[in-house]
Scaffold this motif. Structure first.
Motif, short mmCIF file in Angstrom:
data_model
loop_
_atom_site.label_atom_id
_atom_site.label_comp_id
_atom_site.label_asym_id
_atom_site.label_seq_id
_atom_site.Cartn_x
_atom_site.Cartn_y
_atom_site.Cartn_z
N ARG B 549 0.83 -1.21 0.00
CA ARG B 549 0.00 0.00 0.00
C ARG B 549 0.86 1.26 0.00
O ARG B 549 0.54 2.25 -0.67
CB ARG B 549 -0.91 -0.02 1.23
N LEU B 550 1.95 1.24 0.73
CA LEU B 550 2.76 2.45 0.87
C LEU B 550 3.62 2.71 -0.37
O LEU B 550 4.02 3.84 -0.63
CB LEU B 550 3.65 2.34 2.12
N LEU B 551 3.87 1.65 -1.12
CA LEU B 551 4.68 1.78 -2.33
C LEU B 551 3.82 2.06 -3.57
O LEU B 551 4.29 2.65 -4.54
CB LEU B 551 5.48 0.50 -2.57
N LYS B 552 2.54 1.65 -3.51
CA LYS B 552 1.72 1.68 -4.74
C LYS B 552 0.48 2.59 -4.68
O LYS B 552 0.00 3.04 -5.69
CB LYS B 552 1.22 0.27 -5.07
N GLU B 553 -0.05 2.80 -3.47
CA GLU B 553 -1.27 3.62 -3.37
C GLU B 553 -0.91 4.98 -2.81
O GLU B 553 -0.47 5.08 -1.67
CB GLU B 553 -2.30 2.96 -2.42
N ALA B 554 -1.14 6.03 -3.59
CA ALA B 554 -0.79 7.38 -3.13
C ALA B 554 -1.76 7.83 -2.04
O ALA B 554 -2.93 7.42 -2.02
CB ALA B 554 -0.83 8.34 -4.30
N LEU B 555 -1.26 8.68 -1.16
CA LEU B 555 -2.14 9.22 -0.11
C LEU B 555 -3.21 10.09 -0.76
O LEU B 555 -2.92 10.89 -1.66
CB LEU B 555 -1.32 10.04 0.89
N PRO B 556 -4.46 9.97 -0.33
CA PRO B 556 -5.55 10.63 -1.04
C PRO B 556 -5.80 12.09 -0.66
O PRO B 556 -6.53 12.78 -1.36
CB PRO B 556 -6.77 9.78 -0.66
N GLU B 557 -5.24 12.57 0.43
CA GLU B 557 -5.60 13.94 0.87
C GLU B 557 -4.51 14.51 1.78
O GLU B 557 -3.58 13.81 2.17
CB GLU B 557 -6.92 13.88 1.66
N GLY B 558 -4.66 15.78 2.13
CA GLY B 558 -3.81 16.41 3.15
C GLY B 558 -2.44 16.84 2.67
O GLY B 558 -2.17 16.89 1.47
N GLY B 559 -1.58 17.14 3.63
CA GLY B 559 -0.25 17.72 3.36
C GLY B 559 0.71 16.78 2.65
O GLY B 559 1.79 17.20 2.25
N SER B 560 0.36 15.51 2.51
CA SER B 560 1.23 14.58 1.78
C SER B 560 0.47 13.94 0.60
O SER B 560 0.83 12.86 0.13
CB SER B 560 1.74 13.48 2.73
N LYS B 561 -0.55 14.63 0.16
CA LYS B 561 -1.43 14.12 -0.91
C LYS B 561 -0.62 13.71 -2.15
O LYS B 561 0.36 14.38 -2.51
CB LYS B 561 -2.41 15.25 -1.29
N ASP B 562 -1.03 12.62 -2.74
CA ASP B 562 -0.45 12.09 -3.98
C ASP B 562 0.96 11.50 -3.81
O ASP B 562 1.60 11.17 -4.80
CB ASP B 562 -0.40 13.15 -5.10
N ARG B 563 1.42 11.37 -2.61
CA ARG B 563 2.78 10.85 -2.40
C ARG B 563 2.80 9.35 -2.21
O ARG B 563 1.87 8.77 -1.65
CB ARG B 563 3.39 11.48 -1.14
N LEU B 564 3.92 8.74 -2.65
CA LEU B 564 4.20 7.32 -2.40
C LEU B 564 5.53 7.23 -1.64
O LEU B 564 6.31 8.18 -1.65
CB LEU B 564 4.38 6.59 -3.73
N ALA B 565 5.80 6.10 -1.03
CA ALA B 565 7.12 5.89 -0.42
C ALA B 565 8.07 5.46 -1.53
O ALA B 565 7.84 4.46 -2.21
CB ALA B 565 7.03 4.82 0.66
N LEU B 566 9.15 6.22 -1.72
CA LEU B 566 10.06 5.99 -2.84
C LEU B 566 11.29 5.21 -2.39
O LEU B 566 12.43 5.64 -2.57
CB LEU B 566 10.44 7.34 -3.47
N LEU B 567 11.03 4.09 -1.80
CA LEU B 567 12.10 3.29 -1.18
C LEU B 567 13.17 2.86 -2.17
O LEU B 567 14.37 2.97 -1.89
CB LEU B 567 11.46 2.07 -0.52
N ASP B 568 12.74 2.37 -3.34
CA ASP B 568 13.70 1.82 -4.31
C ASP B 568 14.77 2.83 -4.70
O ASP B 568 15.87 2.44 -5.09
CB ASP B 568 12.97 1.39 -5.59
N GLN B 569 14.43 4.10 -4.62
CA GLN B 569 15.41 5.11 -5.03
C GLN B 569 16.44 5.39 -3.94
O GLN B 569 17.39 6.13 -4.17
CB GLN B 569 14.69 6.39 -5.42
#
Ligand code: SF4
Lengths: 74, 596
Positions: B549-569
């Motif tokens: 979920r944290l790698l593939k589903e972006a946060l839907p709202e708020g101050g971190s909206k549309d973000r994913l965890a970019l671990l691989d980078q």
């Protein structure tokens, strides 16, 4: 323009939690701190709409400014 | 002997033998004490493939060289074993007074081996050590066990115990001490339960010797001042405890809500540190020798008890969609009484709520208490049932991963290496995501608390969305934390102190000549031996990851909206900085350089 100012922890004392008011265009976070008599050194985190804000950058209509003193630890 | 007491208590529960051994000072030099030194012992003595709940697993309870000395926060101890939750090395850390008391009794560590055929407890009164029958304590909750034992062995003894959850081998059971302090994570309480050891009472009357008293006095007074002058340790934590983070993390949109389905909880204010202080706080409490005193005592209805901490408020609160702070305080109380880890217990309930939401858990399994997001009765009822393994509580007691798996939906488990994540969504705080994924004990925020620079701005402010430089920050924080844990101090001191300050405190105590660099290098060594153990226990690069979920589903709202965890980078650079190969295995040359 309309702004929402949210205060937290000790900054609430004597000021309240949420202030919604009209402000002149080009108001900056710095102006708000001054109007609320909050010293810059007492501010640890300043967010505009949930992301790090800048003291001198003018705010936009509808913005939410969140201000925290030094706190933390989980 | 300075700082250390130089003695280990080795207790074999098969033949009930009690041996006092000299501490290996060569190893102490290389691994300090506590977490590091106990891991070295564990690594040398236990097969990494051991079944964590078999009698071949050992349980080490260790203090650090600064535990029980005048250094600030010197009350801590750690529990080192193989975790039944993660199958990695476990090292759970607790405050209170018990750790200092063990030191006063003359021991740096206790090693428990084998398995008793009947319930026992261990009573330590300085050099008198006895294994005693615990039939009458078995089944009792933590406060009752503590009360009964204090009557039996003396009011001055400090009590460490498991609750019913540990007895029933819950994989998320904690070891409790001083009633409401917990070595919470990774199911260490189940290992103690598997050995049929209910409790350890300890009373000690002598203090560890100090190498240079005058020099220590001076450095302690400087450090205490540093702690006092720091905004976080001098004012924030003492005034509001850890719960003040509720509003901060929620404002960032990184406050995991409804099992990480979003990062904003619209009722955060109702469960905030500010509300806690206004409505429920009775008094502040502190661990042994602590000038910060971040602990809380709260009262709701006729119940008054220690806690709750930020993580717990979040877990039973936002993560379960619950805004009733009174019930959160009660659920926290029941976790402590049952001896359950509050982070894993609350988030396992949250995972159960998602299973119910998806229609996988059915009403007929729920004994009339639906696992619905927002149901504030569910958090209390299911915590109790989890502790006693009643009904569906039997599955909940296995933790979120095994719970989800049993319904064919392990993806509801918001865990790393099967250990539940704490209260910061890494989609909005990138460095913390790397810290979670690479933590040697699975999902955890205190192996490297990147929240400090990424949110609180200590020791300097980092952009929480930026990736550049984060691998180095994570490595440095992991190494420093490993050393702080091993010295026996509280991680919260690090808001006000750096590596050099820890060296400055350790040196006059033990007569060593550590520097900031050597403290960090020691942490690196500890990190690598933990990693080596995990690799031998079967962990792979693929385990250094985050929930899908944290790698593939972006946060839907708020101050971190549309973000994913970019671990691989970030992960490849992290391995490189660690001196590991591309599969995350420590290289020969790195191990040689560190002398592992
Ligand atoms: S800061 Fe809090 S947790 Fe750490 S030693 Fe002090 S009271 Fe205990």
């Amino acid at each position: 323009m309309k702004l929402t100012i949210k205060l937290f922890a000790t900054l609430r004392e004597g000021r309240g939690k949420i202030l919604e008011d009209e402000y002149p265009a080009d108001t900056t976070p710095k102006d708000i701190l001054a109007s609320l008599k909050i010293e810059e050194k007492d501010v640890a985190i300043l967010l505009v709409n949930g992301v790090d804000g800048e003291l001198d950058k003018p705010l936009n209509d509808g913005d939410t400014l969140s201000i925290f003193p030094p706190v933390g630890g989980g | 002997m300075y700082g250390y007491r130089g003695k280990i208590l080795r207790i074999n529960l098969d033949d009930k033998s009690i041996k006092k051994e000299d501490l290996n000072m060569e190893w102490a030099k290389a691994y300090l004490g506590g977490r590091g030194l106990a891991t070295k012992y564990f690594y040398e003595e236990v097969d990494p493939m051991v079944d964590a709940l078999s009698k071949e697993n050992k349980l080490i309870i260790a203090t650090g060289p600064l535990s029980g000395t005048p250094t600030p926060t010197g009350g801590r101890y750690m529990v080192i074993t193989k975790s039944p939750l993660t199958d990695t090395i476990a090292s759970s850390n607790s405050g209170g007074r018990w750790g200092a008391e063990l030191k006063f009794a003359g021991y740096d560590m206790i090693i428990l081996e084998g398995k008793s055929d009947t319930p026992v407890y261990i009573d330590i009164q300085d050099d008198q050590v006895e294994i005693k029958n615990a039939d009458h304590l078995w089944g009792q909750v933590v406060s009752k066990t503590t009360e009964l034992l204090n009557k039996e062995v003396g009011e001055k003894s400090k009590i460490l115990t498991i609750g019913p959850a540990g007895e029933k081998l819950s994989r998320i059971a904690s070891v409790m001490n001083d009633v409401d302090r917990a070595a919470g994570r990774s199911g260490v309480g189940a290992v103690m339960g598997s050995k049929n050891v209910k409790a350890i009472s300890v009373r000690g009357t002598t203090k560890p010797e100090v190498h240079d008293k005058e020099a220590l006095k001076e450095v302690v007074s400087t450090m205490n001042k540093q702690i006092k002058d720091n905004g976080v340790t001098g004012e924030g934590l003492p005034t509001y405890g850890t719960a003040v983070l509720v509003n901060i993390i929620n404002e960032l949109g990184a406050f995991p809500t409804n099992n990480f389905q979003t990062g904003v909880f619209d009722k955060a204010e109702e469960i905030s540190g500010e509300t806690l202080a206004e409505k429920y706080l009775v008094k502040r409490t502190g661990c042994y020798g602590c000038p910060i005193a971040c602990g809380r005592h709260c009262k709701v209805d006729d119940l008054e008890a220690g806690g709750p901490e930020y993580e717990t408020i979040w877990g039973f609160g936002a993560d379960c969609g619950v805004s009733d702070l009174g019930n959160i305080i009660k659920a926290n109380y029941w976790c402590n009484e049952m001896g359950l880890d509050t982070i894993s217990a609350s988030t396992t309930i949250a995972a159960g709520m998602e299973l119910y939401q998806r229609g996988l858990i059915k009403d007929d399994e729920l004994d009339g208490t639906p696992l619905e997001f927002g149901n504030s009765d569910a958090i209390i009822e299911w915590t109790k049932k989890m502790g006693l393994r009643e009904g569906l509580g039997d599955k909940l007691a296995e933790g979120s991963y095994r719970l989800g798996e049993s319904y064919g939906a392990a993806d509801v488990s918001m865990a790393v290496k099967k250990q539940e994540l704490p209260a910061y969504d890494p989609r909005g705080i990138q460095g913390q995501g790397l810290a979670y994924a690479t933590s040697n004990r699975g999902g955890c925020h205190v192996r490297a608390y990147l929240i400090s620079p990424e949110v609180l701005g200590l020791p300097e402010k980092l952009d929480r969305f930026e990736l550049d430089g984060k691998p180095q920050w994570v490595k440095t924080f992991q190494d420093l934390t490993a050393s702080i844990d091993s010295l026996g101090l509280c991680l919260f001191t690090s808001f006000a102190m750096g590596a050099g300050d820890y060296a400055a405190m350790y040196n006059p105590v033990a007569g060593t000549d550590h520097t900031a660099d050597s403290i960090l290098e020691t942490g690196d060594r500890i990190w690598n031996i933990e990693r080596l153990f995990n690799m031998k226990a079967g962990l792979k690069k693929e385990d250094d990851t985050l929930p899908k979920r944290l790698l593939k589903e972006a946060l839907p709202e708020g101050g971190s909206k549309d973000r994913l965890a970019l671990l691989d980078q970030m992960l490849p650079e992290y391995y490189q900085l660690r001196g590991w190969d591309e599969s995350g295995v420590p290289t020969e040359s790195k191990l040689k350089e560190l002398g592992v």
